[in-house]
Scaffold this active site. Sequence first.
Site, PDB file in Angstrom:
ATOM      1  N   GLY A   1     -37.564-111.219  31.876  1.00  0.00           N
ATOM      2  CA  GLY A   1     -37.297-112.335  32.784  1.00  0.00           C
ATOM      3  C   GLY A   1     -35.838-112.397  33.230  1.00  0.00           C
TER       4      GLY A   1
ATOM      5  CB  ALA B   1     -39.706-115.155  28.909  1.00  0.00           C
TER       6      ALA B   1
ATOM      7  CD  GLU C   1     -41.079-108.174  30.579  1.00  0.00           C
ATOM      8  OE1 GLU C   1     -40.708-106.983  30.609  1.00  0.00           O
ATOM      9  OE2 GLU C   1     -40.684-109.032  31.388  1.00  0.00           O
TER      10      GLU C   1
ATOM     11  CD  GLU D   1     -40.002-110.783  35.563  1.00  0.00           C
ATOM     12  OE1 GLU D   1     -39.827-111.422  34.495  1.00  0.00           O
ATOM     13  OE2 GLU D   1     -41.127-110.535  36.029  1.00  0.00           O
TER      14      GLU D   1
HETATM   15  N1  CAA Z   1     -36.113-114.788  23.454  1.00  0.00           N
HETATM   16  C1  CAA Z   1     -35.656-115.514  22.426  1.00  0.00           C
HETATM   17  N2  CAA Z   1     -34.625-115.138  21.648  1.00  0.00           N
HETATM   18  C2  CAA Z   1     -34.024-113.974  21.926  1.00  0.00           C
HETATM   19  C3  CAA Z   1     -34.448-113.153  22.983  1.00  0.00           C
HETATM   20  C4  CAA Z   1     -35.538-113.602  23.774  1.00  0.00           C
HETATM   21  N3  CAA Z   1     -36.006-112.904  24.833  1.00  0.00           N
HETATM   22  N4  CAA Z   1     -33.673-112.052  23.013  1.00  0.00           N
HETATM   23  C5  CAA Z   1     -32.785-112.180  22.015  1.00  0.00           C
HETATM   24  N5  CAA Z   1     -33.001-113.341  21.355  1.00  0.00           N
HETATM   25  C6  CAA Z   1     -32.263-113.863  20.195  1.00  0.00           C
HETATM   26  C7  CAA Z   1     -32.624-113.119  18.919  1.00  0.00           C
HETATM   27  O1  CAA Z   1     -33.814-113.663  18.369  1.00  0.00           O
HETATM   28  C8  CAA Z   1     -31.402-113.411  18.079  1.00  0.00           C
HETATM   29  O2  CAA Z   1     -31.491-114.730  17.584  1.00  0.00           O
HETATM   30  P1  CAA Z   1     -31.255-115.015  15.991  1.00  0.00           P
HETATM   31  O3  CAA Z   1     -29.833-114.584  15.742  1.00  0.00           O
HETATM   32  O4  CAA Z   1     -31.471-116.479  15.864  1.00  0.00           O
HETATM   33  O5  CAA Z   1     -32.255-114.182  15.276  1.00  0.00           O
HETATM   34  C9  CAA Z   1     -30.268-113.397  19.081  1.00  0.00           C
HETATM   35  O6  CAA Z   1     -30.885-113.603  20.354  1.00  0.00           O
HETATM   36  C10 CAA Z   1     -29.505-112.094  19.135  1.00  0.00           C
HETATM   37  O7  CAA Z   1     -30.422-111.035  19.344  1.00  0.00           O
HETATM   38  P2  CAA Z   1     -30.521-109.749  18.370  1.00  0.00           P
HETATM   39  O8  CAA Z   1     -30.113-110.125  16.991  1.00  0.00           O
HETATM   40  O9  CAA Z   1     -31.887-109.171  18.550  1.00  0.00           O
HETATM   41  O10 CAA Z   1     -29.417-108.831  19.018  1.00  0.00           O
HETATM   42  P3  CAA Z   1     -29.380-107.217  19.013  1.00  0.00           P
HETATM   43  O11 CAA Z   1     -28.045-106.844  19.532  1.00  0.00           O
HETATM   44  O12 CAA Z   1     -29.791-106.713  17.682  1.00  0.00           O
HETATM   45  O13 CAA Z   1     -30.505-106.760  20.051  1.00  0.00           O
HETATM   46  C11 CAA Z   1     -31.710-106.837  22.145  1.00  0.00           C
HETATM   47  C12 CAA Z   1     -30.370-107.043  21.423  1.00  0.00           C
HETATM   48  C13 CAA Z   1     -32.091-105.348  22.134  1.00  0.00           C
HETATM   49  C14 CAA Z   1     -31.541-107.301  23.579  1.00  0.00           C
HETATM   50  C15 CAA Z   1     -32.798-107.650  21.430  1.00  0.00           C
HETATM   51  O14 CAA Z   1     -32.343-108.989  21.264  1.00  0.00           O
HETATM   52  C16 CAA Z   1     -34.112-107.711  22.164  1.00  0.00           C
HETATM   53  O15 CAA Z   1     -34.877-106.748  22.182  1.00  0.00           O
HETATM   54  N6  CAA Z   1     -34.456-108.905  22.731  1.00  0.00           N
HETATM   55  C17 CAA Z   1     -35.723-109.138  23.392  1.00  0.00           C
HETATM   56  C18 CAA Z   1     -35.747-108.543  24.782  1.00  0.00           C
HETATM   57  C19 CAA Z   1     -37.111-108.730  25.386  1.00  0.00           C
HETATM   58  O16 CAA Z   1     -38.124-108.255  24.895  1.00  0.00           O
HETATM   59  N7  CAA Z   1     -37.166-109.447  26.528  1.00  0.00           N
HETATM   60  C20 CAA Z   1     -38.377-109.687  27.254  1.00  0.00           C
HETATM   61  C21 CAA Z   1     -38.886-111.033  26.890  1.00  0.00           C
HETATM   62  S1  CAA Z   1     -40.511-111.287  27.480  1.00  0.00           S
HETATM   63  C22 CAA Z   1     -40.359-111.795  29.077  1.00  0.00           C
HETATM   64  O17 CAA Z   1     -39.311-111.870  29.659  1.00  0.00           O
HETATM   65  C23 CAA Z   1     -41.724-112.200  29.583  1.00  0.00           C
HETATM   66  C24 CAA Z   1     -42.344-112.387  30.836  1.00  0.00           C
HETATM   67  O18 CAA Z   1     -41.851-112.160  31.946  1.00  0.00           O
HETATM   68  C25 CAA Z   1     -43.767-112.862  30.765  1.00  0.00           C
END
Ligand code: CAA
Length: 261
Positions: free
Chosen positions: A112, A69, A135, A115
Amino acid sequence: EMPSHDDLVLAERPAAGVLLLTLNRPEKLNALSKALLSTLRDRLAVAEADGSIGCVVLTGAGRAFAAGADIHDMLARGLASYADPERLASWRAIEAFAKPMIAAINGYALGGGLELALLCDILLASEVARFATPEIKLGSFPGDGGTQRLPRLVGQSFAMQMVLTGAMVDAVLAERKGLVSEVLAAERLLPRALEIAGDIACRSVAITPLAKRAVRAAAEAPLAEGLAIEHALVVDSFATEDRTEGLRAFAEKREPVFRGR
Ligand code: CAA
């Protein structure tokens, strides 16, 4: 006028009967914004109505299948982001897509994003794919089906481990746990997905959605109810011309010509 978001999900027809959809927000690791999800929903609605499409392959551009998400939107809008009626309607429509859909998981499938892959019927992974429900690290837990679909696929213990730790699972372990059916070298992922999709697309498009619904019932219904669903769907299949054609072609020792009805 609503802005067009068509470029958020690319659509191609790489082979007869096959639609390839590519989540295309690589700079954000294909994070599932409301606009991206509604574009995907729209693409699938077109595919559903198009009788020439028998199978969809879903993949991601860049390093991710989808990283979950949109965290920035959740931070900005809180519960209104998660519970957004249009966002939830998009999820329900993607879940209800009737034709077979293959996930070609090219990289991160997180939160997500995992999912979304779980809404697909066949999951294939590149050897560089990574799976997680991270999450919990954000003070949350899966909210788009993960807490229900993961344990049904990988068992309660491993699902709990994923949900409560958020730890990354590599492709080989994902295959061992039954999360994906095949692991492929990165350059083989899409060719293999398209090959399977081509096999599916040359079957009857009247029958494959019935088969999909029957197998899905196994995950969604108690056994007696699932068996009743299977029976009813097989009865329905007898009403199609394609069923007659398939049996007749076998008897006549020739290839069937399916017309999708
Ligand atoms: N939402 C929004 N932006 C995201 C994102 C997300 N889930 N995941 C990555 N991005 C963005 C980052 O903010 C970054 O953008 P900027 O360059 O503008 O800062 C870009 O994508 C590249 O990401 P990273 O610089 O973080 O890349 P990395 O290689 O260093 O790390 C990663 C990769 C480990 C996947 C890391 O991006 C990460 O941990 N992302 C989040 C993953 C996450 O927590 N997902 C679950 C979301 S919650 C959900 O899904 C909820 C629900 O069901 C209720």
